[in-house]
Structure formats: C-alpha cells, structure tokens
Design a protein around this motif. Sequence first.
Motif, PDB file in Angstrom:
ATOM      1  N   ASP A 185      81.968  48.763  -8.270  1.00 49.25           N
ATOM      2  CA  ASP A 185      80.823  48.745  -9.176  1.00 49.25           C
ATOM      3  C   ASP A 185      80.416  50.172  -9.546  1.00 49.25           C
TER       4      ASP A 185
ATOM      5  N   GLU B  81      77.674  51.863  -8.778  1.00 56.65           N
ATOM      6  CA  GLU B  81      77.189  52.621  -7.619  1.00 56.65           C
ATOM      7  C   GLU B  81      78.358  53.072  -6.753  1.00 56.65           C
ATOM      8  N   GLY B  82      79.385  52.249  -6.652  1.00 58.48           N
ATOM      9  CA  GLY B  82      80.585  52.627  -5.911  1.00 58.48           C
ATOM     10  C   GLY B  82      81.324  53.786  -6.559  1.00 58.48           C
TER      11      GLY B  82
ATOM     12  N   ASN C 198      81.867  48.277  -3.440  1.00 61.90           N
ATOM     13  CA  ASN C 198      81.479  47.131  -4.267  1.00 61.90           C
ATOM     14  C   ASN C 198      80.293  46.397  -3.645  1.00 61.90           C
ATOM     15  N   ARG C 199      79.290  47.123  -3.224  1.00 61.27           N
ATOM     16  CA  ARG C 199      78.100  46.516  -2.624  1.00 61.27           C
ATOM     17  C   ARG C 199      77.086  46.034  -3.650  1.00 61.27           C
ATOM     18  N   HIS C 200      77.136  46.558  -4.862  1.00 61.80           N
ATOM     19  CA  HIS C 200      76.166  46.209  -5.903  1.00 61.80           C
ATOM     20  C   HIS C 200      76.895  45.709  -7.148  1.00 61.80           C
ATOM     21  N   PRO C 201      77.518  44.527  -7.085  1.00 62.04           N
ATOM     22  CA  PRO C 201      78.262  44.049  -8.263  1.00 62.04           C
ATOM     23  C   PRO C 201      77.316  43.700  -9.410  1.00 62.04           C
ATOM     24  N   GLU C 202      77.804  43.871 -10.621  1.00 62.88           N
ATOM     25  CA  GLU C 202      77.015  43.574 -11.822  1.00 62.88           C
ATOM     26  C   GLU C 202      77.102  42.094 -12.144  1.00 62.88           C
ATOM     27  N   LYS C 203      75.993  41.546 -12.621  1.00 63.15           N
ATOM     28  CA  LYS C 203      75.961  40.160 -13.076  1.00 63.15           C
ATOM     29  C   LYS C 203      76.153  40.171 -14.587  1.00 63.15           C
TER      30      LYS C 203
END
Length: 109
Positions: A18, A20-21, A76-81
Amino acid sequence: MAEQLLDQVRDLVDGQIDFEGQKLAEILATVVLALVGVVSFLVGFFLQDIALALKVGLAGTALTFLLVVPPWPFFNRHPEKWLPIGGGTAITTSTHQNVVFDDKAFARQ
C-alpha cells in the motif's frame, strides 16, 4: 496442479504493497543505506582496508535489497478500499451540477 503453483508464485512476486508501505520502504532504504555507508567508511578508515570497506558496503546493500524489495506483509498494513469496477457511487449524467466561477453560476447538464 502446475497452474495453482504458478498462481502462488505469481502472488508472491506480484508486489502488492500500500501507499504507507511504499513510504516505509523508502525510509527504510534511505536509513539503512546511510548507516551502511557510515559503517563501511569507518571500518575502511580505521582498519585501512579498502577491500573490507567495499565488502561491508556490498553486504549492507544486499541486506537493504532483501529488506525493501520483497513485498513483506508489514508493507501492506493499510490497504486501500477501492470502488467496485463499473459501479459505485459515480455521478450519473442525469444529475445537474452548478459550477461557480467568478461569482457566476453555470449549470452543467
């Protein structure tokens, strides 16, 4: 059987991280390479061995590569919706919008 194995390998190599990653990977690469450069310089300076300094720098670069390039799960802790394909809450052509430009209202049809 082979297709399932190929799909698993493709999922591992795909590299889904993501935003943030990506930011974390950039910061990690910058910090680790800077530290490796300083350590390599100090080792080479104090031991007066340029070959050892180059080996330390190369090993640190390889470590940075292994730390940053694979798509580790912590990237990938904050995946996008994302919106669904072909649907969602898109504005249709039947709705009217007013646009204000220089204190004048324009109607979009």
